[in-house]
Design an enzyme around this catalytic site. Sequence first.
Site, PDB file in Angstrom:
ATOM      1  N   LYS A   1      47.720  63.302   9.610  1.00  0.00           N
ATOM      2  CA  LYS A   1      46.905  63.178  10.821  1.00  0.00           C
ATOM      3  C   LYS A   1      46.423  64.533  11.338  1.00  0.00           C
ATOM      4  O   LYS A   1      45.622  64.599  12.267  1.00  0.00           O
ATOM      5  CB  LYS A   1      47.696  62.444  11.893  1.00  0.00           C
ATOM      6  CG  LYS A   1      47.973  60.989  11.538  1.00  0.00           C
ATOM      7  CD  LYS A   1      48.844  60.303  12.556  1.00  0.00           C
ATOM      8  CE  LYS A   1      49.029  58.829  12.201  1.00  0.00           C
ATOM      9  NZ  LYS A   1      49.671  58.636  10.889  1.00  0.00           N
TER      10      LYS A   1
ATOM     11  N   SER B   1      68.517  65.086  21.495  1.00  0.00           N
ATOM     12  CA  SER B   1      69.067  63.790  21.878  1.00  0.00           C
ATOM     13  C   SER B   1      70.561  63.759  21.577  1.00  0.00           C
ATOM     14  O   SER B   1      70.968  63.870  20.408  1.00  0.00           O
ATOM     15  CB  SER B   1      68.354  62.661  21.125  1.00  0.00           C
ATOM     16  OG  SER B   1      69.055  61.442  21.259  1.00  0.00           O
TER      17      SER B   1
ATOM     18  N   SER C   1      60.482  54.560   9.030  1.00  0.00           N
ATOM     19  CA  SER C   1      60.826  55.467  10.121  1.00  0.00           C
ATOM     20  C   SER C   1      60.654  54.743  11.447  1.00  0.00           C
ATOM     21  O   SER C   1      60.145  53.624  11.515  1.00  0.00           O
ATOM     22  CB  SER C   1      59.923  56.700  10.087  1.00  0.00           C
ATOM     23  OG  SER C   1      58.580  56.346  10.368  1.00  0.00           O
TER      24      SER C   1
ATOM     25  N   ASN D   1      52.013  58.411   6.164  1.00  0.00           N
ATOM     26  CA  ASN D   1      52.940  57.640   6.980  1.00  0.00           C
ATOM     27  C   ASN D   1      54.253  57.413   6.237  1.00  0.00           C
ATOM     28  O   ASN D   1      54.263  57.204   5.023  1.00  0.00           O
ATOM     29  CB  ASN D   1      52.328  56.276   7.332  1.00  0.00           C
ATOM     30  CG  ASN D   1      51.134  56.420   8.259  1.00  0.00           C
ATOM     31  OD1 ASN D   1      51.268  56.452   9.458  1.00  0.00           O
ATOM     32  ND2 ASN D   1      49.943  56.540   7.672  1.00  0.00           N
TER      33      ASN D   1
END
Length: 645
Positions: free
Chosen positions: A410, A312, A452, A448
């Site tokens: 996860k 990006s 963020s 988590n």
Amino acid sequence: MLRAFLNLSRFQKRAISVVSDALFLSFAFWAAFALRLEDKNWMPSPDQLLVGGLTIAVSIIFFVRLGLYRAIIRYLSDKAFVTISIGVGSSAVTLIALAYLLQVFVPRSVPIIYAALAFLFVSGTRMGVRMLVGRTSQRNKEPVAIIGSGETAIHLAEALRQGSEFQPAMFVTYRRANHRTLIQGIPVYDIDHIEKAIRKHRVRRLLLALESDTGLDRKQLLHELEPLAVPVQTVPSMAELVSGRARINDIRDLEIEDLLGRDPVSPDSAVVASSLFEKSVLVTGAGGSIGSELCRQILRHRPARLVLFEQSEFSLYAIERELQSINSIEGLAVEIHAVLGSVMQRRRCAAVMKAFGIHTVYHAAAYKHVPLVEHNVIEGVQNNTFGTWHVAEAAIETGVERFVLISTDKAVRPTNIMGASKRLAELVLQGLAERQTGTRFTMVRFGNVLGSSGSVVPLFRDQIRDGGPVTVTHPDIIRYFMTIPEASQLVLQAGSMGQGGEVFVLDMGEPVKIVDLARKMIHLMGLSEKTEERPDGDIEVRFTGLRPGEKLYEELLIGDDPQGTSHPRIMMAREASMPWDDVESLLKKLSLASQNFDCGRIAQLIREAPTGYAPNGDVADLVWCHSNELVQPADSGSGFRRLGA
């Protein structure tokens, strides 16, 4: 009248002060004689009048030279009273000297009485004006209570008094001995009396100003403040104040660490520093939440160079600008290089690593938003799994010493493509660790990350400010949480500990129930929950249902026998792995399925691999599901069949 006085020019105000001082000094001169001679009708002789006039004139000159008229009365400090004392003392000495030189009758006690009265009048008028102006300016201020009674709390009270928004109405302390005492004229209350004190002083906001070394249980404190239905906010930490990044009166919402309610993990700075100092380090996904914080912390360990690898353009520009600023201000002298590129381009990755002589790679580039990856299956697998493979192969090719993968909880028995793709990435690195020994591959798995992009805390905060509802997917959903700095510290710590092929996990304490976190935020922002029993509440908590691929519970370990490490809060998982030949075969099959845009086949291959993947629904890829080539589910195979197949 007071407003008209405040609107006068500085010259006019100084002129009024001079005239006022001259009048009060004249009165002090007369009163000193009248008190000494015990004659209320006493009138000075011409000689005494001359001495008095000269004394007052010289005194005004002293006051001017001492800068008394440059001081702004509403911000008068203790130093001003020292200045007044010196000026008044000089005035009394002048009176004695003039009386002696001009041979004028002045009793010896008169200068003493004169000095005392002059100090009372000169300082008293200024104090009176300051109090009057202060009282007027406080009328429109919001009364607040300061939680704490140490140096931070006192400095905050002083700053708020000078400001225009908040008025410190009370201090709250855990020390029972300080109950009902006064600090700078502000009452102090014990925490047990806070509810009654809030009503008494009509407090509309609570500000946390606790010392960092108090040892206070912040979780218990917030638990006690939560039922008060008063907004709770905090002030910057001492580290931010010392570094100049914030001011004491920069009021902000509660820190994520406060909502988390547990002690953060502390890294072994010496071990981390030894693995980074004077090394050449590359961070993939450097503009992301974790990647950018990794860069900030790595920079302060003074590597020889820090290479930011990001696809990006804007994210890369933003983090490079920030790091260059830190580098310059703190004099770190680190080479910072911003490189555009994708982890999918193996040759680009290898060229960058070779050009900058990279020693350590921190691989943070990933797609991590569960529903988005679930709707974009092929892109998720390509970026998270194949991207990791390409960067890892480039690291081996260029002789990189250490490679650290940022994984996720996860990846443990995943029910979604995002978690499964990260578990595949772990299997790739485990296979590569067995295939060669030149590059040490380490994986760090955590829960988590609060704060963020996509985190629930800023989402809940925005929803509460917008008047609700606060959306939670399920009333029983729970998650492990950690902060971005904490996660980054763990990654750096594990990267320095890894010997090759390990999966490190953090002892993250107890998981947090998401709905409880939402309700706590509602209460600590001074609002109440809207329920059937309380229809007049402020904010409703609405349950929206589990999203595709979402689990109620997350885990950190696949096995039940974790191994300890040299760090008390970091464990090493004993996970199943695959030989490299099997991993390579799986990658070829996944690549072919991706080229054929066969999302069903990809899901089948992931299920067959030792990932523990157990989806809780059908393939949810948006393009796949809406393609005109799709028909009803097949009886076997990939789960779907194509037209003409």
